[in-house]
Design an enzyme around this catalytic site. Sequence first.
Site, PDB file in Angstrom:
ATOM      1  CE  LYS A 197       0.389   1.731   4.263  1.00  0.00           C
ATOM      2  NZ  LYS A 197       0.365   3.074   4.814  1.00  0.00           N
ATOM      3  NE  ARG A 262       4.681   9.162   7.772  1.00  0.00           N
ATOM      4  CZ  ARG A 262       5.626   8.463   8.360  1.00  0.00           C
ATOM      5  NH1 ARG A 262       6.602   9.073   8.980  1.00  0.00           N
ATOM      6  NH2 ARG A 262       5.619   7.142   8.324  1.00  0.00           N
TER       7      ARG A 262
END
Lengths: 342, 342
Positions: A197, A262
Amino acid sequence: MSTITVIGAGVMASSLSFPAMENGNEMRLTGTPLDREIIESVKDNRYHPTLKRTLPEGVKAYQIEELDAALDGCDAVILGVSSFGVDWFIENALAKIPDKIPVIAVTKGVEVYDDGTIQTFPELFESKVENGKSHEFCAIGGPCRCYELADHDDTRVAFCGRNMEVLKFFKKLLERDYYHIDLTQDVAGLEIAVALKNAYALGVSLGIGLEEKQQKYMCNTQSALFGQSSYEIMKYVQYMGGNVENSIHGIGDLYVTVMGGRSKEIGKRLGAGMPYDKAMEELKGVTLESVVIAKRAAKAIRILSENGKVRKEDYPLILHIDDILQHGSMLDIPWKKFQVTE
Amino acid sequence: MSTITVIGAGVMASSLSFPAMENGNEMRLTGTPLDREIIESVKDNRYHPTLKRTLPEGVKAYQIEELDAALDGCDAVILGVSSFGVDWFIENALAKIPDKIPVIAVTKGVEVYDDGTIQTFPELFESKVENGKSHEFCAIGGPCRCYELADHDDTRVAFCGRNMEVLKFFKKLLERDYYHIDLTQDVAGLEIAVALKNAYALGVSLGIGLEEKQQKYMCNTQSALFGQSSYEIMKYVQYMGGNVENSIHGIGDLYVTVMGGRSKEIGKRLGAGMPYDKAMEELKGVTLESVVIAKRAAKAIRILSENGKVRKEDYPLILHIDDILQHGSMLDIPWKKFQVTE
């Protein structure tokens, strides 16, 4: 009541002190050499400066020199280092964990070897245990922003490991009415899905960058990249022999990362046309994890497809992300290569 | 060059006039009785008032009374009605389509019968063809906001149908360097996946409503609902005998809908605590499509699980959405029922 020793006092593992302590456990938060200031602060007034939350009353903090004391008599270990701390953990802390004590890691990532072999962290740790000792190594995956967990927002993750009894033990330690836990013995499937991911967050966020550059909504482009990412995660999980349905933990994790993580920061900049070097400079390495896993995942596909073990055609997006990283700036998205195979 | 007759001049089908006409085809946009003003406007100056775009030069517009002329000599039909227009199409337009002319529908949804049988729209249409005629019925699925397609933003969809030659014909008519098309013979898989996305958009947006109510980010909750939605879509696709990987078109479509679609509006209001009646009043029926498909999808699961054909435990979210709709306001999310089965 159990005693849980945390190794690595980053935001993710530290946020687990909320469910752990609310369940009546003892929590011993131990810092790595990089966590010195965090531990000082927690010792002082329980405030965690990067999580920006005061940890629950009773939490104990230990500097790395106090690791032996932190591990003494513990019932379970939570490994809280990021993927960049894995080597440090193996060299400096693994051997100190008492025999038979189970370990659960929040660390996301995989190792990729030159023959294309992909190794999950639980497998890696197991291969490094010495002196006749043994541990069950488990791991946590799924969408979880630590701030929200600390704030008791509903969160669903999955714990994986080979031994269901150990998984149930960890679930008992940490489950709360806001922290919901799937259990699965499909270590390979869960670990590859959640590791990937970070790579695909970079891919989807290329679309966010394109959108910001053109100053208009481009939901179709982002969604197409999200769908292709989901496809490649499913393909990868199946290659690893995992349950394709455990892809959802990676897909959900991708969603949270694109929303509020992030790892999208680098992709967004690249998508908007910024050169890679400049983007990395702006980010000061903060999203390096997504770059590392993207490169590793693409490397494995290149090797495995040469050996006839996977079809390169099933992974055009991860190869494209790798091409961008190698080229040093954005390239045209290979739309014509996106096709679900029958 | 081919002649394409569109039946139903809504925003989605009308946006296809851009790729269709740029490929040199003739496009005959025909309105339903509900599209009278749209057709008047397009006849007048090519401006489509709900798409809010001027359609390409050369596009022809027909009122419903002119349907025979619009269909005369056409090579292909695009069905542009929403799921609420399906019965109207079957009763008023289907029999007028010349024999052997293939039809591709942008309509999303499925029929559910009292024995739990789920029927895709291409199957439904085929069952209604009379007088010895035959048509290949195809359908379009995947994330596509019509405004972005009209603006030439990169968009990826899938065309499904039983006949690959017909699918290739439609792809040739519509593919552009910004409109990317997967082809699949997995009609059941694609159609159920994209139909369900409207139902699950309601589910994920419960999390958006909770977030707005509490005035803080709740990415974990939304992502967990997104992951569970992806899981139930995968399960449903597999039950239908489809290719689980075609779930990605539903997952990508879910992503775009949660980002920028209408179907989230009802879920958002319910999640924030508004009673169903008040929410529907505010929305004046605009998102009814998601409510209909949610109810149908849940009804099928209730019947099929009683007959032992599916496991109710695999679909807790769609059943929960249906419970909310029946109850008339938000209920606690059944977190403990979310678990990937091995």
